[in-house]
Design an enzyme around this catalytic site. Structure first.
Site, short mmCIF file in Angstrom:
data_model
loop_
_atom_site.label_atom_id
_atom_site.label_comp_id
_atom_site.label_asym_id
_atom_site.label_seq_id
_atom_site.Cartn_x
_atom_site.Cartn_y
_atom_site.Cartn_z
N ASP A 135 -0.34 1.89 -22.41
CA ASP A 135 -0.38 3.35 -22.51
C ASP A 135 0.46 3.85 -23.68
OD1 ASP A 135 -1.94 3.34 -20.20
OD2 ASP A 135 -0.21 3.58 -18.88
N ASP A 140 2.13 -3.05 -25.51
CA ASP A 140 2.18 -2.14 -24.38
C ASP A 140 0.81 -1.47 -24.33
OD1 ASP A 140 3.29 -0.41 -22.33
OD2 ASP A 140 3.29 1.15 -23.87
#
Length: 178
Positions: free
Chosen positions: A10, A8
């Site tokens: 952020d 992922d």
């Protein structure tokens, strides 16, 4: 078949909801988290393909354009290159948060598409995220799941938990069991 680590963006690679930045809507909002450059370089050196899979609902909501998103991703690549690290491919979902599309995590389509494109064995790969939707996407795709960070609201049962990406990577280097 190739092994991979799906990341992922952020909260795993870069700061979000920090004292410097709330959301990353332009390249100047992008700050690598401490240890990420070293971690990604280690993953590269271990022979893993490294992919970014990220929900970017700000595009669908009009907070940023896809060209601005590409500038953010280029800054990420450039910042990682300063450590000799690289991302092999990036998949993002530009749809609004409640668009009910197959690509938005917790859906697994981004992982499945990258796996098919790059010949990845999902059962021998990892999905690393900091939120429930990341862990759920990894489970749906058939990867091992890794939760990083200290978000209190996370309820998903990840296969493993580490304080950050670098700690997970060091665990892999030390000979993680199959």
């Amino acid at each position: 078949m190739q092994e991979a680590v799906f990341l992922d963006r952020d909260g795993v690679i870069n700061e979000v909801l920090s004292h410097r930045v709330r959301f990353v809507n332009k390249a100047s909002d992008f700050y690598l988290l401490e240890g990420v450059g070293e971690a990604v370089k280690s993953l590269n050196n271990m022979g893993f393909k490294v992919f970014v899979v990220t929900n970017q609902g700000g595009v669908g909501l009009g907070y940023m354009t896809e060209s601005a998103l590409e500038e953010v991703h280029q800054k990420m690549r450039d910042d990682l290159a300063a450590f000799g690290a690289r991302i092999d491919d990036i998949a993002y979902c530009p749809h609004k948060p409640r668009a009910s599309c197959a690509c938005r995590k917790p859906g697994a389509q981004m992982l499945l598409d990258l796996a098919e494109k790059h010949g990845v064995n999902l059962r021998k790969s990892y999905m690393v995220g900091d939120r429930d939707q990341d862990i759920e996407a990894g489970k749906r795709a058939g990867t091992k799941t890794v939760l990083v960070g200290t978000r209190e609201e996370t309820k998903s049962e990840a296969d493993m938990k580490f304080k950050d990406l670098l700690t997970f990577t060091k665990w892999l280097i030390d000979g993680a069991p199959d």
